[in-house]
Each structure stands twice: as structure tokens, then as C-alpha cells.
Design a protein around this motif. Structure first.
Motif, short mmCIF file in Angstrom:
data_model
loop_
_atom_site.label_atom_id
_atom_site.label_comp_id
_atom_site.label_asym_id
_atom_site.label_seq_id
_atom_site.Cartn_x
_atom_site.Cartn_y
_atom_site.Cartn_z
N ILE C 17 0.84 -1.20 0.00
CA ILE C 17 0.00 0.00 0.00
C ILE C 17 0.86 1.24 0.00
CG2 ILE C 17 -1.74 1.25 1.33
CD1 ILE C 17 -2.63 -1.56 2.30
N LEU C 19 3.74 1.60 -1.34
CA LEU C 19 4.27 1.82 -2.68
C LEU C 19 3.24 2.50 -3.56
CD1 LEU C 19 6.58 1.27 -4.71
CD2 LEU C 19 5.36 -0.79 -5.34
N LEU C 20 2.00 2.02 -3.50
CA LEU C 20 0.94 2.61 -4.32
C LEU C 20 0.66 4.05 -3.91
CD1 LEU C 20 -1.46 -0.43 -4.59
CD2 LEU C 20 0.12 0.42 -6.30
N ALA C 21 0.73 4.29 -2.58
CA ALA C 21 0.51 5.65 -2.11
C ALA C 21 1.61 6.56 -2.63
CB ALA C 21 0.48 5.68 -0.58
N PHE C 22 2.83 6.05 -2.61
CA PHE C 22 3.95 6.81 -3.17
C PHE C 22 3.68 7.15 -4.62
CE2 PHE C 22 8.11 8.21 -4.12
CZ PHE C 22 8.51 7.61 -5.29
N GLY C 23 3.13 6.14 -5.32
CA GLY C 23 2.84 6.33 -6.74
C GLY C 23 1.89 7.48 -6.99
N LEU C 24 0.98 7.68 -6.06
CA LEU C 24 0.01 8.76 -6.24
C LEU C 24 0.68 10.13 -6.20
CD1 LEU C 24 -3.17 7.81 -4.21
CD2 LEU C 24 -2.92 8.06 -6.67
N ARG C 26 3.57 10.83 -7.47
CA ARG C 26 4.47 11.08 -8.60
C ARG C 26 3.68 11.33 -9.88
NH1 ARG C 26 7.96 12.55 -6.71
NH2 ARG C 26 9.83 11.69 -7.55
N ASP C 27 4.22 12.09 -10.74
CA ASP C 27 3.64 12.26 -12.07
C ASP C 27 4.48 11.44 -13.04
OD1 ASP C 27 2.91 15.11 -14.24
OD2 ASP C 27 2.67 12.96 -14.50
N PRO C 28 3.91 10.39 -13.59
CA PRO C 28 4.74 9.51 -14.41
C PRO C 28 5.19 10.15 -15.72
CG PRO C 28 2.44 8.90 -14.60
CD PRO C 28 2.52 9.96 -13.55
#
Lengths: 154, 663, 201
Positions: C17, C19-24, C26-28
């Protein structure tokens, strides 16, 4: 016997027909070694303006121009590694279609293999254990446990 | 007016879902029949409400009611009616509205077909489905609200994404995808129902089996339709790019496939309960993860709809479901684990175990590759790409191994294999494998994995067809009559098995198609003057000039190409570029000429804009691509055949207590 | 209920979770360019508007250079045009050189676009074959590079400038002193410079 042969023929034919395509394609646009190298390298580099496509697959103008750069550099005698390094120095590691297999990146290559081997080992030993445990005695024990469980739920 | 109806229906759905969830749980625990009944009523009512809401949205789109937020986003007066209707699912808010309808439909249907026969487990399952529904209806009233008011209402809208207007397959892919994705919430809910109610035998498996197979069939069709759409629309000649959203639809398919097979072991041998629960929970989680990835902007992809707060909602939901399910499973695990026992390593049970292993490893690899850019950024602060070369390298060996398994599985009986019998069964497939391998090598094929794929494909194809032949022959011997009658009787007596073998055959044909079109693909690029041609193999294509035409929503410019096969004129193709109002870059539509043995694929890359005297084209010849689509349809037919309702009761499942049966 | 296992599963879920939160966050889509801090790649490009002849980056050593990539089909380039034009006039006394490089377009269209935008007081260059664009790791327009007196890239800007952003960036570059000791010189000769000098592609 007859049935078997018909089945055999039926099933060998399908993939064999496909392999008939293996005959080298001729045409008036023969491919030079340079073109083959350009194509190979283009498949390893990412199109900067597309979604996840390689230079090879991308119809974008920028991709064609980048392929021209590749062609030129290879024709000058640079190695594929050097050409890749050039693009990485301009666009960053992101321009490679798969991560360089070094340092932390190794994780993405190694973990699946490790996982598969670990899983296979686990499955093998568990199956062996289960075979040893098998037998009528166990069956009886199971049925007793089932009766108990059924009584609990009711 | 429509807006008010729409708003009301989603709010009411949310309220009823929350009510039904609570009433359902309380009703079970306090054995209050009235409460339980009201929870069930809530489920049916929600389906009615969501139906009205979706119909209202379609009405709003068709009538160009731009005061409705979603219509203002994707509607346009110049879009043809067909695409206006299907723009219901062309953007985020509408797609969630559609998802809500499918979910409500499954909830009501699952309830309808089980009524209250399943006791507490069924009640908990229904409550779970309502809980999932509550989440999606919450999305619809907050971050993904399609019914917002736009005031003053604009006179016209931008129209749906141009890429989605290029091909009628857009009508097929999303609905089937949602039927597949959302369908997976049914077995998941039954599993949770079983865990919550303590009814840990295989009742939940049997209750949810047809739903699982149906959802899996829909998902298979959706993935295939997506591949076909990508091939026909995107112009790069490929059908699978390992794009994150493609992976997002593929991963639940993999775990669902494992689940489908693995439950057979639980039904017959009462083993692998934890495996099966884990698989079904993973499948559901992966469907939500997939939706999260494409709608939250976490990973950029072809499909990325939008970002915003919706990502946070999805993440919270995933976190909750993950922790809740895992905790439940872990907590109950000691009650679940029985002493497994196998009679022999050489048995179908073992094959299914290995199947589970391979498919799980496959899923893990794809998941790792899809999320690794995030991980790398978190750890190294650098953006990396994990693209097709990685996935192909890491997964092709697994796929080839699975091909082999598809062949050997049907040959091995349950419990223990009779070695003599096995040898007899292996004979023809092994011969087929050797003949194919030999033929391929002699014809010049050298690609290692391609050769292996063909060899195992021949092996598996023979093995599965052999099952039909042997079964029909045996039945004919036993019951007399002609071949056709015996065959019909055979497949109707055991539809699950023979539907499954048919699905195997479809998948093998698709695998052959994928292998051939990858290994033997020939591609050339050429810039041609008017009248000039280029030749690849048997095909010669001649550039006859450019042509442009204005259509209601776009301007189309294309190259007139004449195709010759070995000198014979066989027709024309029109690869083109579409210029849409709202997009700066044109979208290329390839021209494809399909034959059973190969496709001729033309893409227009560039042309002389002054006078149209030259055109740059990409010409690709891809063998056996059509086999992929045919195979995909066969997979779906096979699966559906297995669960098709029958008047006659099917052959009884062999009870565990009987001794080793004949395969 | 096996509570120990429940606790373990909770612990296992957290990293995923997280990791996914971190993903939010970032702007890919923003890719960090490796160019800032490194010597700006040299180029020699022909001028097709507001000037004659060619421009070579190496000859501009000692001055701050603003290199802006644009195209007539680029929507966002319109937003920043005024800011660039104004800034170029403003900073001329301080010797700041502005150049606009055309990307994936034709000089005729480029000329027409500049005219439509009301002209610009600095040269527009034609980058045939996009060799220079590729040399600068371009993946869209508009992109602008600010190069200091020592020939180092100090900033790469993706997307249109606002006037304040632009002036702040130029001020920062102007503040960097010229270093008299010889630097590495313009980046090692790449085919781009030679090819363009050679003329047609």
C-alpha cells in the motif's frame, strides 16, 4: 490405427503450416546488415513521444529521425552499446525499453526467477509429503473430521 | 430533468447499498429474517435504480443535453449516433456509471439464482457485494460524478476521444471487460461469505463456479477484443505491448485461470482450500488494482483516463480489501488446512499444482514489471522503463511450459496414472510434436522458443483432440450408434470437461498465431512516388496517389494502394491519417488485408503535403494473425458451453470416496 | 481465529500500500533530463527568419543563451511567445542571446506562425532532421534550455514560460560568473554538428 494417424496428421499440420512461412521473404527491398542492426537497436529504445512503444514500432516523426541518428552512428562504426549510451546521456535511463541489468535494477530480473525456483521447490516437497501421507487410513481420518465440521456448522 | 433523475438514482443507490450492507450483516447475526429480506430487496432495488441512471445518461448523450457534466465532456453534435451511445464508457465518470450498473446487475442476479438457499454464507456474500457497490456508488456521487451541473450549458462539446471513434470494436471491448472484471466480485464475495460464516467446505466454490467461468469467459473475450482493436486501430502492427493497462486486465485473467483449474482439485479431493481462497481474493484485488492504475495517473499508459482525488479513494479501497481479506484468511487458516494427500506424483492433481505455480509466477512477474518503475523511482529517484523486451524475455518460457501442461493435463487421470495407459495416450501427441519440430527445422526455422512453442502446441493440440476422439470411440463401443450421435452424447454428458478442452484448443491455436506472427513477421518501410511499388514476398503494393475527404467529425487523408499477389491484382487498400478537431496530431488507421495464412498490414507514415506525389508507408506481412482471433472466440465458446444451463442433470461429480477412475 | 497470522498479514500489506501511495504522489509523465549541469551540446544551425547565415553555440561562449524549441502546430508555444519576445528585448543590453529552434516543421510554416504571433526580435533556426533536438533530448515542444556563460545547461524548462519564471531563470544564469580556465569545451563532436554543417540530410 487409422484413427490415430488421422489425429496425428491433423495435429501436426497446424503448426507445420505455420512454419511454411519460415521460407525467407524475398522482395525488391532486401535488407542489409545495417538495416537489421538499426531495427534491432530501435526495438531496444523507447519512442519519447509515444506511450510505451519502441522506436521500431512507432510511426512518429521523431522516432524516424532518431532511427536516422542510429543508422548514421552505426554506419560510422559505433557499437550498439555506444549508441545506446548516447541516447541515455540525452534522455536518461528511461529511453531504454528495459532497465539496465545492474545495481538495484537487477531485482526485477532476478526476483521472478528466484520466486519461480522457490515456488517449484515448495510445490515439489509439499507434493512429495502429500504422497507419503496418502492412503486409506488418512481417508478415514478425514471423514471423521468432516463429520465434526458438519456438526459445528449446523 | 434527466440530470435530476440521474443524481437521485446514484444517491439512492449509495444509501440503499449502505443500508443493505448493514441490514444484511445484522440480519444474519441476530437471525432476523425480516432484516435479511430487506437487505435482499435493497439489492434488487439498486439494480433498478442503476438501470434508470444509465438509461438516463444515454438519453442525455443522445439528446445532447450539455447541462450534464459528463455530456459536456464527451458529447458532440457532430459525432455519429453509434459512437454517441457508446461514449457512455469512453471517459472516467461514464465508465464508472456503467461499472456500477454491471455490478448492480451481478449482485441482483447472484442473489436471484441462489435465493436464500445458502444460509449465512449467502447473506454475507450479498452483504459483501453491497459493500463493493457502496464504494462505487460513493465514487459516483463524489470524485467521479457524471451528473454535475454545467451552467450555463455550452452549445456543443468536444466529442469523445478520437482514438475511440476510429473503430466499432470500441462497442465491444469495454462492456465485455466490465462483465469480466465486475464478474470476479461474485466468487470473491462468496469466498468472503464462506470465511465470515465459518462454512469452510467447498459450498462457496460450487455456488460461485458458474459465475467465475462466465466472468472468465467475458474477460478472455475482452482481452482478445482489446488486442484486435489495438491491431486494427493503432497502426504499429502489433496487438500486445505489455502496456500497464493491458497487464492490468491480464493479471486477473491469469489468477482466475489458475482458480478455475484449482477448484477442481478442491471439489474432488478436498485440498488446496487456502490456495483457492488466495487465488480468488487475488483475482478480485487485481481487478481493482487494474482500475486504480488506469484511473489514478500512477502509471502512465495508453489508457490513462485522468488523475485527481479518485486515486486516493481507490487506494483506500484497495488497502481496506487487502487487509480485511488477508486478515480473514490468515485468521481462519488453521481451520482450513487439512492434511493433504496425493496418491501419486503422476496425477492430474500434480498437474494442477504445477499449473497454479506457473500461473502465479507469471502473475508475479507481470505485476513486478508493471510496478517496478514506481519502485525504482522510490528507491533510486530515477525513472526507468520496463517494456516489452523485459516481459517477453521473462514470460515466454512460462507460456511455453503452460502449453506443454495443456497437453499433458488431459492425459493424466485423477489420483494415479496407469503407466501403460499413459504411454498409449502419449504416443500420438509425441509423434505430432516430433513431426512438427522436424518440419519446422527442415524449413529453416531456428528461433529456439518459437520451435519449442510449435512443438508443444502440436503436442497439446493432439492431446486435446485425442480426448474427443477416444471419448467418442469409447462411447460408441459402449452404446452403439453412429459417430455423430456418440460425439453429441459425449459432450453433453460432460460439458464442463469437453467445453474446457475446446477452450484449450482455442488457446493453443491463438498461441500458434502469436508465435508465427512474432517469429516470421516481415517489415519494410518505403517512400513511393505515384505509380511506384514495393514488393515483399508474394505481395506487391503500388501507390496510386493520395485522396482526402471530409467527414462529419474528422478530415481523412489516405493513400490509394493497389495490392498484387504474385502479379495478380487482388484489390485496393486505403491506409489513412485521421485529423480530428480536438487533436493536434493525426491518428493513423492502418489498412489490413486478412487471409487465413497471413495479414498484409499497411500504415501511412507520411506524405508530401504540397502535392501528394509521394507517400511513406510501412508494409508488414504477419503470418497467422487471424488464428489469434479465432482462437480467442473458441476459448469463450468452450467456457460458455461448459456452463450452459441444461435440462438434463450432468454426470455426477466423482465422489472422493471412489477409487481411481478412468480418465 | 489465528491472531498472530492476522497481524502478520497486516504487516505484509503495508509495504504494498505504501508503494501505491507513493505512486500517487508522482507524475509519471515528467522525465528528469540528464542535461542540466552538463555542457550544452554544440550545434550549427541556419537562420531562416530574423537574420542571415548560421549560428554556432560554441561561438557564443561568454554569453547567456536562451534556446527555445517551438513549432507552428504547438498550442502551448503560443502561450509563452509574448513572454519570450519581451524578455529578449529586456535582456539584450546584458548580452543575453535568444534563439528559437523549429522542431518537426517547415520554415514556411514557421515563418507564417511567427508573423501571426506578431514577430519576434530574435533569430529562428531550422533544425533539419531534428539532430539538434535529439542532441538536447527533446521529447516535445515547447522546451527551453538556459545556458550559462560557460556553456553549461543550467535549466531545462518543459512547457510554456510565464514572464516571471523566465526572468527569474535568466537572472540566475546571469549571476553565474564566467570561468576563465578552459572547460571541457563544447561537448565532444557529435555527428549532428558535422551533418548540419554539411547541409542537406
Amino acid at each position: 490405427m487409422r484413427r490415430m494417424l488421422i489425429t496425428l496428421l491433423l495435429c501436426a499440420l497446424a503448426p507445420a503450416a505455420a512454419t511454411a512461412q519460415a521460407a525467407p521473404q524475398s522482395g525488391d527491398v532486401p535488407e542489409t546488415q545495417l538495416e537489421r542492426d538499426v531495427r534491432a537497436l530501435s526495438s531496444e529504445l523507447r519512442c519519447p513521444v509515444c506511450q510505451g512503444l519502441s522506436l521500431q514500432d512507432s510511426p512518429a516523426e521523431l522516432s524516424q529521425e532518431m532511427k536516422d541518428v542510429i543508422r548514421q552512428q552505426l554506419a560510422e562504426g559505433r557499437s550498439p552499446e555506444e549508441v545506446k549510451a548516447y541516447f541515455v546521456s540525452k534522455y536518461g535511463e528511461w529511453i531504454l525499453m528495459e532497465p539496465k541489468a545492474e545495481g538495484f535494477n537487477l531485482a526485477v530480473y532476478v526476483l521472478p526467477v528466484v520466486g519461480l525456483i522457490a515456488g517449484a521447490t515448495f510445490v515439489f516437497f509439499t507434493a512429495r509429503k502429500w504422497v507419503r501421507q496418502g492412503g486409506a487410513a488418512e481417508l478415514a481420518e478425514e471423514e471423521a473430521a468432516e463429520e465434526e465440521a458438519r456438526a459445528r456448522i449446523a | 430533468m434527466l440530470r435530476l433523475i440521474g443524481s437521485f438514482t446514484v444517491w439512492a443507490s449509495l444509501a440503499l447499498a449502505v443500508y443493505g450492507l448493514i441490514a444484511g450483516i445484522v440480519g444474519v447475526r441476530t437471525r432476523n429474517a425480516a432484516l435479511s429480506r430487506s437487505a435482499r430487496a435493497a439489492s434488487y432495488t439498486i439494480f433498478g435504480l442503476m438501470t434508470v441512471s444509465n438509461l438516463a445518461m444515454i438519453a442525455a448523450l443522445v439528446s445532447h443535453d450539455f447541462s450534464v457534466d459528463y455530456v459536456a465532456r464527451v458529447g458532440s453534435r457532430s459525432t455519429p449516433l453509434f459512437f454517441t451511445v457508446i461514449s457512455l464508457w469512453s471517459a472516467l465518470e461514464g465508465s464508472i456509471l456503467f461499472w456500477g450498473w454491471v455490478l448492480a446487475g451481478y449482485t441482483a442476479a447472484a442473489l436471484y439464482f441462489t435465493k436464500d438457499r445458502l444460509g449465512p454464507m449467502g447473506a454475507y456474500a450479498n452483504a459483501t457485494m453491497l459493500g463493493i457497490g457502496a464504494f462505487f456508488y460513493l465514487l459516483l456521487v463524489r470524485p467521479a460524478n457524471p451528473w454535475g451541473l454545467v451552467s450555463p450549458a455550452p452549445l456543443d462539446g468536444p466529442g469523445p476521444n478520437p482514438l475511440l471513434q476510429n473503430h466499432p470494436l470500441m462497442a465491444v471491448h469495454p462492456p465485455f471487460l466490465y462483465l469480466g472484471y465486475v464478474g470476479m466480485s461474485v466468487p470473491f464475495s462468496f469466498a468472503i461469505g464462506a470465511l465470515l460464516s465459518g462454512r469452510l467446505d467447498d459450498a462457496w466454490v460450487r455456488a460461485s463456479r458458474k459465475w467465475t467461468v462466465f466472468a472468465w469467459a467475458m474477460l478472455s473475450l475482452a482481452i482478445m477484443a482489446g488486442m484486435w482493436w489495438s491491431y486494427e486501430v493503432l497502426g504499429w502492427g502489433g496487438y500486445w505491448a505489455w502496456d500497464p493497462v493491458e497487464n492490468a486486465s491480464f493479471m486477473p485473467w491469469l489468477t482466475a485461470t489458475a482458480f478455475l483449474h484449482s477448484v477442481m482439485v478442491q471439489e474432488r479431493r478436498d485440498m488446496l482450500q487456502v490456495w483457492n481462497l488466495s487465488l480468488v481474493i487475488s483475482t478480485f484485488l487485481l481487478t481493482i488494482l487494474g482500475t486504480f492504475l488506469t484511473r489514478s495517473g500512477v502509471i502512465s499508459s495508453v489508457h490513462a483516463f485522468t488523475e485527481g482525488t479518485i486515486g486516493l479513494y481507490f487506494l483506500s479501497f484497495i488497502a481496506f480489501v487487502l487487509i480485511f481479506s488477508l486478515a480473514l484468511l490468515a485468521g481462519r487458516s488453521s481451520e482450513l488446512r487439512k492434511h493433504g494427500h496425493l496418491d501419486s506424483m503422476l496425477s492430474r492433481e500434480t498437474v494442477f499444482l504445477v499449473n497454479n505455480l506457473l500461473l502465479t509466477a507469471f502473475t508475479f512477474t507481470v505485476l513486478l514489471g508493471t510496478l517496478f518503475p514506481l519502485v525504482a523511482e522510490a528507491v533510486r529517484g530515477v525513472k526507468v522503463t520496463v517494456g516489452a523486451p523485459f516481459f517477453n524475455r521473462m514470460t515466454v518460457p512460462i507460456m511455453v511450459a503452460l502449453l506443454f501442461l495443456m497437453g499433458v493435463g488431459p492425459m493424466l487421470p485423477w489420483r494415479v496414472a496407469n503407466v501403460e495407459e499413459l504411454k498409449r495416450k502419449l504416443l500420438v501427441p509425441t509423434l505430432a510434436m516430433i513431426v512438427t519440430l522436424g518440419t519446422a527445422v527442415v524449413l529453416g526455422m531456428r528461433d529456439f522458443w518459437g520451435l519449442l512453442a510449435f512443438a508443444f502446441a502440436a503436442f497439446a493440440l493432439s492431446g486435446n483432440i485425442q480426448e474427443y476422439v477416444r471419448g467418442t470411440a469409447a462411447r460408441r463401443r459402449a452404446q452403439g450408434g453412429g459417430w455423430l450421435r456418440a460425439f453429441g452424447g459425449l459432450i453433453n454428458a460432460n460439458p464442463r470437461r469437453y467445453g474446457g478442452y475446446f477452450a484449450h484448443i482455442g488457446l493453443i491455436l491463438a498461441a500458434i498465431g502469436i508465435t508465427a506472427s512474432t517469429v516470421f513477421r516481415v517489415e519494410r518501410q518505403a517512400t513511393l512516388q505515384v505509380g511506384e511499388s514495393v514488393t515483399i514476398g508474394e505481395y506487391t503494393v503500388r501507390f496510386d496517389g493520395m485522396r482526402g475527404q471530409q467527414e462529419p467529425q474528422r478530415f481523412v487523408v489516405g493513400a490509394n494502394m493497389t495490392v498484387f499477389v504474385d502479379g495478380r491484382d487482388v484489390g485496393t487498400l486505403f491506409p489513412r491519417l485521421n485529423f480530428y478537431r480536438m487533436s493536434a496530431e493525426p491518428i493513423a488507421t492502418p489498412a489490413v488485408r486478412t487471409r487465413p495464412d497471413n495479414d498484409l498490414y499497411l500504415t501511412l507514415l507520411a506524405f508530401n503535403e504540397q502535392d501528394g506525389s509521394t507517400a511513406t508507408l510501412s508494409v508488414i506481412v504477419e503470418p497467422l494473425v487471424g488464428w489469434i482471433w479465432v482462437g480467442g472466440v473458441m476459448v469463450t465458446i468452450g467456457a460458455l458451453f461448459g456452463i450452459w444451463p441444461r435440462r438434463r442433470a450432468p454426470a455426477p461429480v466423482v465422489s472422493r470416496k471412489r477409487t481411481a477412475g478412468v480418465a | 481465529m489465528n491472531w498472530k497470522r492476522v497481524a502478520m498479514s497486516f504487516l505484509f500489506s503495508l509495504p504494498v500500500i505504501g508503494l501505491l501511495a507513493f505512486g500517487l504522489t508522482r507524475d509519471p509523465r515528467t522525465i528528469d533530463s540528464p542535461l542540466p549541469g552538463r555542457p550544452a551540446p554544440d550545434f550549427t544551425l541556419p537562420i531562416f527568419e530574423n537574420g542571415e547565415g548560421t549560428v554556432s553555440l560554441s561561438e557564443l561562449r561568454g554569453q547567456v543563451v536562451v534556446l527555445n524549441f517551438f513549432a507552428s502546430w504547438c498550442l502551448e508555444c503560443r502561450y509563452e511567445h509574448a513572454a519570450l519576445a519581451m524578455a529578449s528585448s529586456m535582456y539584450r543590453p546584458q548580452g543575453v542571446q535568444f534563439f528559437a529552434v523549429l522542431y518537426n516543421d517547415t520554415p514556411e510554416k514557421g515563418r507564417r506562425w511567427i508573423e501571426q504571433m506578431g514577430g519576434q526580435p530574435y533569430p529562428a533556426l531550422y533544425d533539419e532532421g531534428s539532430r539538434t533536438a535529439i542532441d538536447y533530448g527533446l521529447y516535445g515542444v515547447p522546451e527551453t534550455f538556459i545556458i550559462d556563460r560557460n556553456g553549461l545547461v543550467v535549466q531545462k524548462k518543459i512547457g510554456p514560460w510565464s514572464f516571471d519564471e523566465l526572468t527569474a531563470a535568466i537572472d540566475k544564469a546571469l549571476a553565474i560568473e564566467a570561468v576563465d580556465a578552459p572547460t571541457d569545451g563544447p561537448e565532444a563532436v557529435k555527428p549532428t554538428a558535422a551533418a548540419v554543417q554539411g547541409g542537406a540530410e
